[in-house]
Design an enzyme around this catalytic site. Structure first.
Site, PDB file in Angstrom:
ATOM      1  N   LYS A 100      -1.308  -1.443   8.642  1.00 52.06           N
ATOM      2  CA  LYS A 100      -0.776  -0.947   7.366  1.00 52.06           C
ATOM      3  C   LYS A 100       0.677  -0.521   7.565  1.00 52.06           C
ATOM      4  O   LYS A 100       1.001   0.123   8.585  1.00 52.06           O
ATOM      5  CB  LYS A 100      -1.631   0.237   6.895  1.00 52.06           C
ATOM      6  CG  LYS A 100      -1.278   0.780   5.516  1.00 52.06           C
ATOM      7  CD  LYS A 100      -2.234   1.927   5.129  1.00 52.06           C
ATOM      8  CE  LYS A 100      -2.014   2.443   3.725  1.00 52.06           C
ATOM      9  NZ  LYS A 100      -2.963   3.527   3.359  1.00 52.06           N
TER      10      LYS A 100
ATOM     11  N   SER B  28      -5.234   2.764  -1.095  1.00 56.69           N
ATOM     12  CA  SER B  28      -3.914   2.214  -0.932  1.00 56.69           C
ATOM     13  C   SER B  28      -3.789   1.172   0.181  1.00 56.69           C
ATOM     14  O   SER B  28      -2.802   0.439   0.217  1.00 56.69           O
ATOM     15  CB  SER B  28      -2.933   3.343  -0.632  1.00 56.69           C
ATOM     16  OG  SER B  28      -3.273   3.984   0.586  1.00 56.69           O
TER      17      SER B  28
ATOM     18  N   SER C 257      -8.523   5.758   0.864  1.00 58.15           N
ATOM     19  CA  SER C 257      -7.721   4.535   0.987  1.00 58.15           C
ATOM     20  C   SER C 257      -8.158   3.540   2.044  1.00 58.15           C
ATOM     21  O   SER C 257      -7.600   2.443   2.115  1.00 58.15           O
ATOM     22  CB  SER C 257      -6.261   4.889   1.235  1.00 58.15           C
ATOM     23  OG  SER C 257      -5.660   5.260   0.032  1.00 58.15           O
TER      24      SER C 257
HETATM   25  N1  GLN Z   1      -6.183   6.959  -4.180  1.00 62.66           N
HETATM   26  C1  GLN Z   1      -5.921   8.251  -3.638  1.00 62.66           C
HETATM   27  C2  GLN Z   1      -4.520   8.664  -4.001  1.00 62.66           C
HETATM   28  O1  GLN Z   1      -3.918   7.963  -4.738  1.00 62.66           O
HETATM   29  C3  GLN Z   1      -6.109   8.229  -2.153  1.00 62.66           C
HETATM   30  C4  GLN Z   1      -4.996   7.576  -1.445  1.00 62.66           C
HETATM   31  C5  GLN Z   1      -5.175   7.562   0.034  1.00 62.66           C
HETATM   32  O2  GLN Z   1      -6.273   7.781   0.557  1.00 62.66           O
HETATM   33  N2  GLN Z   1      -4.075   7.335   0.742  1.00 62.66           N
HETATM   34  O3  GLN Z   1      -4.018   9.645  -3.568  1.00 62.66           O
END
Ligand code: GLN
Length: 491
Positions: free
Chosen positions: A77, A152, A176
């Site tokens: 990532k 994400s 995410s």
């Molecule tokens: N979807 C969640 C957010 O937008 C979690 C994101 C993540 O785990 N990096 O914060």
């Protein structure tokens, strides 16, 4: 089976026996990127020459045959540093930033013989649930190109789902890793807070962030975790807890495992296809001898609200370092020092990141701290207690990973709250610092993957993976499947 479809376990057997060379393994992944990534767009940067050079070096030294991940192509990532290559976090503000060092998690995979083949797309600074918040274009779900891969870490999930890497790394602050794993039909693990070093991970919300793997099977996830976990002197928040062999209990049956289900929390949030698949898998687990018990997580419903206060507060502090002075982009329009900060941040950050920095700054400001930040911390304590009580009655907790299968690109971009609701089942796990895994458990009528989430006790990834492997065996999903090639980008 083609080389790019092999599990890590099988690929390793063939490399160890000399039947397959590391170069063949990485070339197979790179060929798959050539074939599919024009449509999927999982990668922001492909390290083709570096990967091939490394594959040759591994073969020449002979270490490819002996190292636990020798010759295994992995994707990272793009919020983790790999020395001398671009690290963008999906943001314009980092511009052409090249970190001078490598994240410990990445270095550990490399020390175990893995070959980094490239960096994957993400929501800007990991803020989002669909990978539509990247400054460099969306990633598409390999199972259906009209749909989001989740986020994400959508690029990392899609890369593994499409056979473009045998494994990848993601980060999970509120879901995410697990949510995109569910939407892309792969396994995703968020280890216990402290299990994996975050040195070299660009921080989003430091009390929640954790790095973990995506793979196409539970066994492969255990193999990657074996290399990834353990104390790191460079990260004071990494825990000095012994790292067992995570593959050791994968063959044990589900007999007498106590699976707790918080039925009330699960309640009404769930799409019927997800619910049907969840129920079928739990029934199958019972037939294998698992004990299913009801548990209560009475405060879990408040997790989402608490998370968006705490995560944004932490993000507003962490992102203060992107000021136009130290990294990446600096506004060419700036006339004064204040302008350098203001214009750089205005030009460099996308809408969602700005929204979070504003909200985070607000909840920390004088007069509001007690009303928001403090109360959210109290809710967090209650959720931690809920889990502790639930684990008196069970060994793992089961929930759907995500309330719905993959949704259409663009469907939720106009309504941040709708997007945030994707993580209703994953966020409480981060708030409590516990390990969680998403395992594919079925396919919807439209042939979209559905994920089952299991949550374990702190540092008990061994039990978590054991139960996950049992679920994988009984689930109505073709374990290890690479997403079938879909028709091309719909117009
Ligand atoms: N979807 C969640 C957010 O937008 C979690 C994101 C993540 O785990 N990096 O914060």
């Amino acid at each position: 089976m083609s080389l790019h479809e092999l599990s890590i376990a099988e690929l390793r057997r063939r490399i160890a026996s000399g039947e397959v060379t590391p170069l063949e393994a990485s070339d197979a992944a790179l060929a798959q990127i050539d074939a599919r990534d024009r449509d999927v767009h999982a990668f922001l940067d492909v390290h083709k020459d570096r990967a091939r050079a490394r594959a040759k070096a591994l073969a020449e030294s002979g270490t490819a045959k002996t190292l636990p991940l020798g010759g295994v192509p992995v994707a990272i990532k793009d919020n983790m540093c790999v020395e001398g290559t671009l690290t963008t976090c999906g943001s314009k503000i980092l511009g052409k930033y090249q970190p001078p060092y490598t994240a410990t998690a990445v270095a550990r995979l490399q020390d175990a013989g893995a070959i980094v083949i490239g960096k994957t797309n993400l929501d800007e600074f990991a803020m989002g649930s669909s990978t539509e918040n990247s400054a460099f274009g969306v990633t598409r779900n390999p199972w259906d190109l009209a749909r989001a891969p989740g986020g994400s870490s959508g690029g990392s999930a899609a890369a593994v789902a499409a056979g473009m890497a045998a494994a990848s790394l993601g980060s999970d602050t509120g879901g995410s890793i697990r949510q995109p794993a569910a939407l892309c039909g792969v396994v995703g693990v968020k280890p216990t807070y402290g299990r994996v070093s975050r040195y070299g991970l660009v921080a989003f919300a430091s009390s929640l962030d954790q790095i973990g793997p995506f793979t196409r099977s539970v066994e492969d996830a255990a193999l990657v975790l074996n290399a990834l976990c353990g104390k790191d002197q460079m990260d004071a928040s990494s825990a000095s807890v012994p790292v067992p062999d995570f593959t050791s209990e994968l063959d044990r049956s589900l007999k007498s495992v106590r699976i707790g289900i918080p039925w009330t929390f699960l309640g009404s949030h769930v799409d019927p296809a997800v619910r049907a698949s969840f129920d079928r898998t739990i029934e199958a687990a019972k037939r294998e001898g698992a004990d299913v018990v009801e548990v209560a997580l009475p405060n879990a419903d408040f997790g989402l609200a608490a998370y968006y206060i705490l995560a944004n507060a932490e993000a507003s502090a962490n992102l203060a370092r992107f000021d136009g002075i130290r990294y990446g982009h600096r506004s060419p329009r700036a006339q004064s020092l204040y302008d350098v900060y203001a214009k750089t941040r205005e030009e460099g950050f996308g809408r969602e990141v700005k929204r979070r920095v504003l909200l985070g700054t607000y909840v920390l400001s004088a007069g509001y701290y007690d009303a928001y930040y403090r109360r959210a911390q109290q809710v967090r304590s209650l959720i931690i207690r809920d889990f502790a009580e639930a684990f008196q009655k069970c060994d793992v907790i089961a929930l759907p990973t995500s309330p719905t299968p993959a949704f259409k690109l663009g469907d939720k971009t106009d309504d941040p709250i709708l997007m945030y609701l994707n993580d209703v089942f994953t966020i409480p796990v981060n708030l409590a610092g516990l390990p969680g895994i998403s395992v594919p458990c079925g396919l919807s009528k439209e042939k979209l993957p559905i994920g089952l989430q299991l949550i374990g006790r702190a540092f008990d990834e061994t039990t978590l993976l054991r139960v996950a492997a049992g679920m994988e065996r009984i689930a109505e999903f073709p374990t290890g499947a690479v997403a079938p090639v879909s028709k091309g980008i719909p117009t």
